[in-house]
Structure formats: C-alpha cells, structure tokens
Design a protein around this motif. Structure first.
Motif, PDB file in Angstrom:
ATOM      1  N   TYR A 155       0.859  -1.196   0.000  1.00 15.43           N
ATOM      2  CA  TYR A 155       0.000   0.000   0.000  1.00 15.43           C
ATOM      3  C   TYR A 155       0.891   1.240   0.000  1.00 15.43           C
ATOM      4  CZ  TYR A 155      -3.840   3.142   1.221  1.00 15.43           C
ATOM      5  OH  TYR A 155      -4.776   4.156   1.209  1.00 15.43           O
ATOM      6  N   THR A 156       1.504   1.485  -1.141  1.00 16.78           N
ATOM      7  CA  THR A 156       2.440   2.590  -1.247  1.00 16.78           C
ATOM      8  C   THR A 156       2.418   3.152  -2.658  1.00 16.78           C
ATOM      9  OG1 THR A 156       4.779   3.185  -1.213  1.00 16.78           O
ATOM     10  CG2 THR A 156       4.278   0.903  -1.695  1.00 16.78           C
ATOM     11  N   ARG A 157       2.758   4.427  -2.766  1.00 14.57           N
ATOM     12  CA  ARG A 157       2.831   5.057  -4.090  1.00 14.57           C
ATOM     13  C   ARG A 157       4.252   5.089  -4.610  1.00 14.57           C
ATOM     14  NH1 ARG A 157      -0.187  10.538  -2.722  1.00 14.57           N
ATOM     15  NH2 ARG A 157       0.024  11.008  -4.929  1.00 14.57           N
ATOM     16  N   HIS A 230      -0.815   1.348  -8.151  1.00  7.54           N
ATOM     17  CA  HIS A 230      -0.775   0.109  -8.952  1.00  7.54           C
ATOM     18  C   HIS A 230      -1.513  -1.032  -8.267  1.00  7.54           C
ATOM     19  CE1 HIS A 230       2.025   1.671 -11.971  1.00  7.54           C
ATOM     20  NE2 HIS A 230       2.543   2.353 -10.968  1.00  7.54           N
ATOM     21  N   PHE A 231      -2.718  -0.750  -7.802  1.00  9.88           N
ATOM     22  CA  PHE A 231      -3.495  -1.784  -7.099  1.00  9.88           C
ATOM     23  C   PHE A 231      -3.712  -3.055  -7.939  1.00  9.88           C
ATOM     24  CE2 PHE A 231      -5.199   2.013  -4.671  1.00  9.88           C
ATOM     25  CZ  PHE A 231      -4.598   1.689  -3.470  1.00  9.88           C
ATOM     26  N   PRO A 232      -4.221  -2.930  -9.188  1.00  6.38           N
ATOM     27  CA  PRO A 232      -4.507  -4.173  -9.945  1.00  6.38           C
ATOM     28  C   PRO A 232      -3.264  -5.047 -10.142  1.00  6.38           C
ATOM     29  CG  PRO A 232      -5.511  -2.275 -11.024  1.00  6.38           C
ATOM     30  CD  PRO A 232      -4.616  -1.734  -9.945  1.00  6.38           C
ATOM     31  N   GLU A 233      -2.126  -4.414 -10.446  1.00  8.37           N
ATOM     32  CA  GLU A 233      -0.897  -5.185 -10.679  1.00  8.37           C
ATOM     33  C   GLU A 233      -0.459  -5.904  -9.402  1.00  8.37           C
ATOM     34  OE1 GLU A 233      -1.461  -2.017 -11.441  1.00  8.37           O
ATOM     35  OE2 GLU A 233      -0.427  -1.397 -13.278  1.00  8.37           O
ATOM     36  N   LYS A 234      -0.562  -5.215  -8.275  1.00 10.69           N
ATOM     37  CA  LYS A 234      -0.135  -5.823  -7.012  1.00 10.69           C
ATOM     38  C   LYS A 234      -1.086  -6.951  -6.606  1.00 10.69           C
ATOM     39  CE  LYS A 234       2.269  -1.714  -5.422  1.00 10.69           C
ATOM     40  NZ  LYS A 234       2.083  -0.418  -4.735  1.00 10.69           N
ATOM     41  N   ILE A 235      -2.369  -6.743  -6.834  1.00  9.31           N
ATOM     42  CA  ILE A 235      -3.352  -7.785  -6.511  1.00  9.31           C
ATOM     43  C   ILE A 235      -3.072  -9.033  -7.363  1.00  9.31           C
ATOM     44  CG2 ILE A 235      -5.812  -8.398  -6.669  1.00  9.31           C
ATOM     45  CD1 ILE A 235      -6.337  -5.344  -5.972  1.00  9.31           C
ATOM     46  N   GLU A 236      -2.720  -8.828  -8.613  1.00 12.99           N
ATOM     47  CA  GLU A 236      -2.391  -9.947  -9.500  1.00 12.99           C
ATOM     48  C   GLU A 236      -1.197 -10.735  -8.963  1.00 12.99           C
ATOM     49  OE1 GLU A 236      -3.643 -12.325 -11.852  1.00 12.99           O
ATOM     50  OE2 GLU A 236      -4.877 -10.527 -11.572  1.00 12.99           O
TER      51      GLU A 236
END
Ligand SMILES: [Zn+2]
Length: 256
Positions: A155-157, A230-236
């Motif tokens: 959870y970081t930018r 980059h939520f979707p990429e990290k969730i993947e």
C-alpha cells in the motif's frame, strides 16, 4: 486461541448481506450512494458537523450498527473495535477523518476522503469474514509482523516494478508458515482491492458534490492519485502467489 466473534452491532444481517464478494461490494457501493444522496442535501454551507455526518451514516445503514465518526489530527482511517475482552467480540466501527485547521466539521471538499472512508465502513460490515481474518492475524501476531511490509511495499505510491515486488514478496514470505502466508496474502489482497474501490468512490463523490453545489466552491478540484498505487498489478502478484502456495499445500483450504 479464542475465536473472535463479530457482534450483530458490527455487521450486516444475513438477510441483507450474502453472496459473492462481488455482490457484497455492489451492496457497499449502493449503501454509499444512498448515504451520499442524503449528505449531499445537508450541505447548505461549506461544512457540516461530524455529529450530523455520523447521524446520517447510521440512518443510511440498513441495520443497527455501532459506528462512530471522529475528527482526527492525522490522515484518517476506518477501523473496528472490540470493547468487551471477555466476550471476544467486535462490537463497533470507528471512522477517523482528518480535521483541517481552522475548520469546524467536515468540509465539502473533504468529500473525497469522507466518502472513501464510508466505503471502507460499508465494505467492512458487508464482509465480516475479512474483519475476522484481520483479528486472527492481530491475535497471532502475524499482523504486527507483516504490517510494515504491507505499508512499505504494497500500500504505497513508491515506484512500482513487477519483478522487484514479486521477488521482495517471495523473500519476505519465507519466515512464515503456509497458513500465515495465506492469511497475510488474502488479507493484503482484499485490503488493496478495498482501497481501489474506496478511492474510486471518494473521487466520484468529490466530483458530484462540487457539481451539485457550485455556489459553495471557488474552483473545482480533482483528486487523482489512485493510479500511483498500482493496485490491480499488485493484486495480480498476490493472487499468483496464493495459487502457488495452494498448489504446494493441497491440505490447506482455499477459503476466500
Ligand atoms: Zn482507504
């Protein structure tokens, strides 16, 4: 370990809330929309009180949920609480919203944050299982051991690179048992997904509220920082890791 229960004052009843994760997110969004419609009407000036915000939030919740909304002098958040140690029970939800200096109450331009937090609240009461997992991790100490990693690497930018995140995650997981790994990964996956939705909700309603009260704002503002996470990429990446663990430990139940 004592199993923590979620009291009926902290979750939606089964007749209102059931089904898949997707259904539950849709329900949370629907409740957030109803809440927005009510709160939107209350802005006859630039701010409303925290008390009124809390009152309307309670009214917009289709069950008797204990929820408190408090001003906070740091970046806000939404959390749950168990007051009664003996019963090991989560009994209420707390929402903290950053208080701006020289301002009484919640400002119209705080809507991006306040509707982000209410989305977290509605998602929480619609997903008691996720609260239960979080509490289990808290009780076993896994939360403490993983929270820094979650905040600094997920959870970081900070700049995102898929390969680096995959490697750092694999390395980090080595210290945990497969069960702890699964709890951490599932917890992170849903937290990131919930942030993704909460940002969307906050942005959407910040936009709407300004459009419906042009007389209360000087110049329209836009909040756009979601993509940086980059939520979707990290969730993947997390989902791939979970698949790998389940493939190697067929005895562990893939309990979403
Ligand atoms: Zn959030």
């Amino acid at each position: 370990m004592n199993m923590i229960k979620i009291h009926k004052t902290a979750k939606l009843p089964l007749d209102i809330c059931k089904g898949s994760y997707k259904d539950r997110i849709s329900l949370a969004k629907e409740l957030n929309r109803k809440f927005f419609d009510e709160i939107n009407k209350k802005f006859t000036q630039k701010t409303i009180s925290y008390d009124l915000f809390e009152k309307i939030l309670k009214k917009s919740t289709p069950a008797e949920i204990n929820v408190k909304v408090n001003p906070y002098n740091k970046k806000g958040g939404t959390t749950c609480l168990y007051l009664d140690d003996i019963k090991n029970c989560i009994t209420e939800h707390l929402i903290y919203i950053e208080k701006r200096p020289f301002m009484d109450g919640l400002g119209i331009l705080d809507t991006g944050i306040s509707l982000h937090e209410t989305m977290h609240y509605f998602t929480s009461i619609a997903n008691p299982k996720h609260i239960a997992r979080m509490i289990k991790m808290f009780e076993t100490g896994t939360l403490e051991k993983t929270e820094k990693f979650y905040k600094e690497k997920l959870y970081t930018r900070n700049k995102f690179d898929k390969k680096t995140t995959q490697q750092t995650l694999s390395e980090f997981l080595k210290q945990f048992t497969p069960e702890e790994q699964i709890d951490f990964l599932q917890n992170s996956r849903y937290r990131l997904l919930e942030e993704y939705h909460a940002y969307d909700e906050g942005y959407k309603y910040l936009d709407k509220i300004q459009d419906s009260h042009p007389e209360l704002i000087c110049e329209k503002i836009y909040a756009r920082e979601k993509e940086d996470y980059h939520f979707p990429e990290k969730i993947e990446i997390i989902k791939e890791k979970l698949k790998e663990i389940f493939a190697n430990h067929s005895n562990l139940n893939n309990n979403k």
